[in-house]
Scaffold this motif. Sequence first.
Motif, PDB file in Angstrom:
ATOM      1  N   HIS A 175      71.307  19.863  30.852  1.00  0.00           N
ATOM      2  CA  HIS A 175      71.112  19.079  32.068  1.00  0.00           C
ATOM      3  C   HIS A 175      70.771  20.055  33.185  1.00  0.00           C
ATOM      4  CE1 HIS A 175      71.428  15.061  33.732  1.00  0.00           C
ATOM      5  NE2 HIS A 175      71.933  15.587  34.828  1.00  0.00           N
ATOM      6  N   ASN A 176      69.537  19.987  33.662  1.00  0.00           N
ATOM      7  CA  ASN A 176      68.976  20.988  34.566  1.00  0.00           C
ATOM      8  C   ASN A 176      68.963  22.340  33.859  1.00  0.00           C
ATOM      9  OD1 ASN A 176      67.836  22.068  36.887  1.00  0.00           O
ATOM     10  ND2 ASN A 176      69.806  22.366  37.916  1.00  0.00           N
ATOM     11  N   ILE A 177      68.405  22.347  32.668  1.00  0.00           N
ATOM     12  CA  ILE A 177      68.464  23.517  31.775  1.00  0.00           C
ATOM     13  C   ILE A 177      67.723  24.727  32.332  1.00  0.00           C
ATOM     14  CG2 ILE A 177      66.437  22.831  30.419  1.00  0.00           C
ATOM     15  CD1 ILE A 177      69.688  24.493  29.108  1.00  0.00           C
ATOM     16  N   ASP A 178      66.743  24.518  33.206  1.00  0.00           N
ATOM     17  CA  ASP A 178      66.040  25.670  33.798  1.00  0.00           C
ATOM     18  C   ASP A 178      66.989  26.553  34.605  1.00  0.00           C
ATOM     19  OD1 ASP A 178      63.623  25.087  32.671  1.00  0.00           O
ATOM     20  OD2 ASP A 178      62.757  24.163  34.456  1.00  0.00           O
ATOM     21  N   PHE A 179      68.037  25.951  35.169  1.00  0.00           N
ATOM     22  CA  PHE A 179      69.062  26.716  35.885  1.00  0.00           C
ATOM     23  C   PHE A 179      69.716  27.717  34.935  1.00  0.00           C
ATOM     24  CE2 PHE A 179      73.547  27.300  36.955  1.00  0.00           C
ATOM     25  CZ  PHE A 179      73.507  27.642  38.293  1.00  0.00           C
ATOM     26  N   GLY A 221      67.231  30.454  33.637  1.00  0.00           N
ATOM     27  CA  GLY A 221      66.982  31.468  34.657  1.00  0.00           C
ATOM     28  C   GLY A 221      68.097  32.505  34.714  1.00  0.00           C
ATOM     29  N   PHE A 222      69.339  32.040  34.634  1.00  0.00           N
ATOM     30  CA  PHE A 222      70.479  32.958  34.660  1.00  0.00           C
ATOM     31  C   PHE A 222      70.516  33.831  33.406  1.00  0.00           C
ATOM     32  CE2 PHE A 222      72.179  30.745  38.286  1.00  0.00           C
ATOM     33  CZ  PHE A 222      72.998  31.692  38.896  1.00  0.00           C
ATOM     34  N   ALA A 259      70.599  38.827  30.901  1.00  0.00           N
ATOM     35  CA  ALA A 259      70.367  39.490  29.610  1.00  0.00           C
ATOM     36  C   ALA A 259      69.010  40.188  29.589  1.00  0.00           C
ATOM     37  CB  ALA A 259      70.457  38.465  28.479  1.00  0.00           C
ATOM     38  N   LYS A 260      68.538  40.564  30.743  1.00  0.00           N
ATOM     39  CA  LYS A 260      67.202  41.164  30.886  1.00  0.00           C
ATOM     40  C   LYS A 260      66.996  42.317  29.901  1.00  0.00           C
ATOM     41  CE  LYS A 260      65.810  41.243  35.055  1.00  0.00           C
ATOM     42  NZ  LYS A 260      65.685  41.583  36.499  1.00  0.00           N
ATOM     43  N   MET A 301      64.177  33.217  25.795  1.00  0.00           N
ATOM     44  CA  MET A 301      64.243  32.262  26.907  1.00  0.00           C
ATOM     45  C   MET A 301      62.920  32.171  27.654  1.00  0.00           C
ATOM     46  SD  MET A 301      67.137  30.708  27.076  1.00  0.00           S
ATOM     47  CE  MET A 301      67.964  30.796  25.495  1.00  0.00           C
ATOM     48  N   SER A 302      62.116  33.231  27.577  1.00  0.00           N
ATOM     49  CA  SER A 302      60.833  33.249  28.288  1.00  0.00           C
ATOM     50  C   SER A 302      59.782  32.374  27.617  1.00  0.00           C
ATOM     51  CB  SER A 302      60.312  34.694  28.389  1.00  0.00           C
ATOM     52  OG  SER A 302      61.174  35.480  29.171  1.00  0.00           O
TER      53      SER A 302
END
Length: 230
Positions: free
Chosen positions: A115-119, A122-123, A128-129, A137-138
């Motif tokens: 639910h609002n998965i883009d949030f 993004g985190f 985990a960059k 995730m990208s």
Amino acid sequence: MKNIFNKIKYFFEKRKLFNKVTLEQSNFVVLDTETTGLYSNKGDKIVSIAALKINNFEVDKQNYLNQLINPEIEIPLSSTQIHGINNEDIKLEPRLVDINKEILLFLKKSILVGHNIDFDIGFIKNDAKGTDLARRMSVIQPIDTIFLTAGLFPDLKNYQLDNLCSFFDIKTDDQIRHSALGDCEITSRLFLLLLKEAKKRGINNISGLIKLCEQGKNLHYLIKNSKNIH
């Protein structure tokens, strides 16, 4: 250049798979995070992550992820008051990068839902960059229950999780709201209701769900920005 071609290849392979696999054959992972704040691009971090698997229209109660995360920064009191996680709770917990392979394995061969998965995406990408999880995730194609609901029920006035659960009479009082696992369970109940509704309307594969989400996304942004339309 190689990375761009890999993304294009991944896109076409996924699109082919999404047309082929039925909803019953599809594996879903519902994911949620709790954070130190609302803005990953301003230094806020994940403090908890949870995920549940859905197979053949049922939640797998025996197979779930629920992990506190050390954000390596102080958790503001205002955030603790929402999710209940304080600095003592997380000081001995792993960082997100330390468990990125575990999370990636949990997501394997599954459609990501939230639910609002883009949030959350993004985190995860930020915290985990440089890891395989961030790279996944990208390119991932998620299902957002906000947009899926809007695609199926375009006349609702509000698509917040609490309001949708009230509208659809989804049980929530047995879960802790604003805990990652509790919100995963509640979102799973909403998603299963939406899956069954989509199937009633002739949607039989992931491509159909994605199209509904695209319709709902356009509608959702239209509603959200309606005050600016003259």
